[in-house]
Design an enzyme around this catalytic site. Structure first.
Site, PDB file in Angstrom:
ATOM      1  N   HIS A 146       0.839  -1.208   0.000  1.00 55.34           N
ATOM      2  CA  HIS A 146       0.000   0.000   0.000  1.00 55.34           C
ATOM      3  C   HIS A 146       0.869   1.251   0.000  1.00 55.34           C
ATOM      4  O   HIS A 146       0.635   2.187  -0.787  1.00 55.34           O
ATOM      5  CB  HIS A 146      -0.912  -0.036   1.235  1.00 55.34           C
ATOM      6  CG  HIS A 146      -1.694   1.218   1.466  1.00 55.34           C
ATOM      7  ND1 HIS A 146      -3.021   1.345   1.106  1.00 55.34           N
ATOM      8  CD2 HIS A 146      -1.343   2.403   2.041  1.00 55.34           C
ATOM      9  CE1 HIS A 146      -3.449   2.546   1.443  1.00 55.34           C
ATOM     10  NE2 HIS A 146      -2.461   3.213   2.008  1.00 55.34           N
ATOM     11  N   GLU A 147       1.890   1.284   0.863  1.00 55.43           N
ATOM     12  CA  GLU A 147       2.753   2.461   0.953  1.00 55.43           C
ATOM     13  C   GLU A 147       3.616   2.616  -0.302  1.00 55.43           C
ATOM     14  O   GLU A 147       3.821   3.738  -0.785  1.00 55.43           O
ATOM     15  CB  GLU A 147       3.628   2.381   2.203  1.00 55.43           C
ATOM     16  CG  GLU A 147       2.863   2.283   3.519  1.00 55.43           C
ATOM     17  CD  GLU A 147       1.873   3.420   3.720  1.00 55.43           C
ATOM     18  OE1 GLU A 147       2.065   4.514   3.123  1.00 55.43           O
ATOM     19  OE2 GLU A 147       0.886   3.221   4.464  1.00 55.43           O
ATOM     20  N   HIS A 150       1.575   4.336  -2.859  1.00 60.61           N
ATOM     21  CA  HIS A 150       1.551   5.797  -2.742  1.00 60.61           C
ATOM     22  C   HIS A 150       2.746   6.413  -3.454  1.00 60.61           C
ATOM     23  O   HIS A 150       2.626   7.408  -4.175  1.00 60.61           O
ATOM     24  CB  HIS A 150       1.590   6.200  -1.268  1.00 60.61           C
ATOM     25  CG  HIS A 150       0.251   6.167  -0.576  1.00 60.61           C
ATOM     26  ND1 HIS A 150      -0.878   6.752  -1.105  1.00 60.61           N
ATOM     27  CD2 HIS A 150      -0.125   5.629   0.609  1.00 60.61           C
ATOM     28  CE1 HIS A 150      -1.895   6.567  -0.268  1.00 60.61           C
ATOM     29  NE2 HIS A 150      -1.465   5.884   0.776  1.00 60.61           N
ATOM     30  N   GLU A 223      -6.236   6.855  -1.222  1.00 61.31           N
ATOM     31  CA  GLU A 223      -6.197   5.640  -0.410  1.00 61.31           C
ATOM     32  C   GLU A 223      -6.774   4.438  -1.158  1.00 61.31           C
ATOM     33  O   GLU A 223      -6.255   3.325  -1.057  1.00 61.31           O
ATOM     34  CB  GLU A 223      -6.950   5.855   0.904  1.00 61.31           C
ATOM     35  CG  GLU A 223      -6.252   6.781   1.883  1.00 61.31           C
ATOM     36  CD  GLU A 223      -4.852   6.305   2.235  1.00 61.31           C
ATOM     37  OE1 GLU A 223      -4.679   5.097   2.517  1.00 61.31           O
ATOM     38  OE2 GLU A 223      -3.931   7.132   2.197  1.00 61.31           O
TER      39      GLU A 223
END
Length: 296
Positions: A146-147, A150, A223
């Protein structure tokens, strides 16, 4: 109201720049004939400092994130967990087509993680001690994905551009409001009086807080995209399991600094008007969106 580090630094830069230029007398150039505002010059002035504040905030983001969370960079792994973290981030970064980020652990008991940095090839990915202790490796792998998502999506740069546009209009409208109060309400007919200076500062702060709802809307949208990136890098089932684990632990008090909450994978639930200023969507919405997403 929690305001993330980027917005707080950015607002401080805008206000400080405004005060400095007023003290130096530079803002008098915005008066076309000593009486009326030169709207063209005003817009250019606001754009220069609006985007300047946003990009300075971006440049400082990684350093301030390390300081505010007390994150410790893993230079040389001292245990198998740290080695696994470095190897996992390296594999995901390679798969996502970005440079190897710095990897850090910060001392917080709630499960959380964040990514930041001005350059997608020189970013920072950090996880909390609570995340490592409270999640299994499959779930941690998904959070890391997930990070990395980003970073690979360029979310920080896009956020900076949006913030620059918002800053420009906040500064512009604040000065128009200040001019209106000074001329129409206080009936000052020469120069820019005290009503203009005070009203402009107050309007900048109020408008910046209201405008942050726009930035937070973008933050919530990013997100969903980062969740999909995490699912592609680690697997849909792992990403859903990680979000469900975060949901179960949502009752835990959040000890991450308020200024860093929007950088984390989870920020806690908000309801009513506060939801407009939430940096993250509800976890239920994220889980449902991920289940429906067309991910191979």
């Amino acid at each position: 109201m929690r305001i993330l580090l980027f917005l707080a630094t950015n607002l401080a830069i805008i206000v400080l720049a405004s005060i400095t230029f007023r003290l130096l007398g530079f803002e008098s150039i915005l008066a076309a004939n000593g009486v009326d505002l030169d709207l063209g010059a005003l817009l250019v002035f606001c754009a220069l400092f609006g985007f300047g504040g946003a990009f300075v905030s971006l440049a400082l983001s990684k350093r301030l994130a390390k300081w505010s969370t007390k994150a410790q960079i893993i230079e040389r792994p001292s245990n198998p967990t740290e080695r696994w973290l470095l190897d996992t981030v390296a594999a995901q970064a390679s798969k996502a087509g970005i440079g190897m980020p710095e990897v850090a652990i910060f001392p917080a008991q709630e499960p959380n993680a964040f990514a930041t940095g001005a350059n997608r090839n020189k970013a920072l990915v950090a996880v909390s001690a609570g995340l490592l202790n409270g999640m299994n490796r499959d779930e941690v792998e998904a959070v890391l994905g997930h990070e990395i998502g980003h970073v690979a999506n360029g979310d920080m740069v896009t956020l900076t551009l949006i913030q620059g546009v918002v800053n420009t209009f906040v500064m512009f409208l604040a000065r128009v409001i200040g001019f209106f109060v000074d001329r129409v309400v206080l009936r000052n007919e020469r120069g820019l009086g005290i009503g203009y200076w005070i009203t402009t500062i107050v309007a900048e702060i109020v408008l910046a807080i209201l405008a942050s709802a726009i930035v937070m809307w973008f933050s919530r949208r990013r997100e969903f995209r980062a969740d999909e990136a995490g699912a592609r890098l680690a697997g849909r089932s792992k990403m859903i399991a990680a979000l469900e684990r975060l949901k179960r632990g949502q009752e835990m008090p959040n000890t991450m600094p308020d200024t860093m909450v929007a950088f984390g994978i989870s920020s806690g639930a908000r309801r009513g008007l506060r939801a407009m200023f939430a940096s993250h969507p509800p976890l239920d919405a994220r889980i449902n969106a991920l289940k429906a997403a067309p991910i191979p």
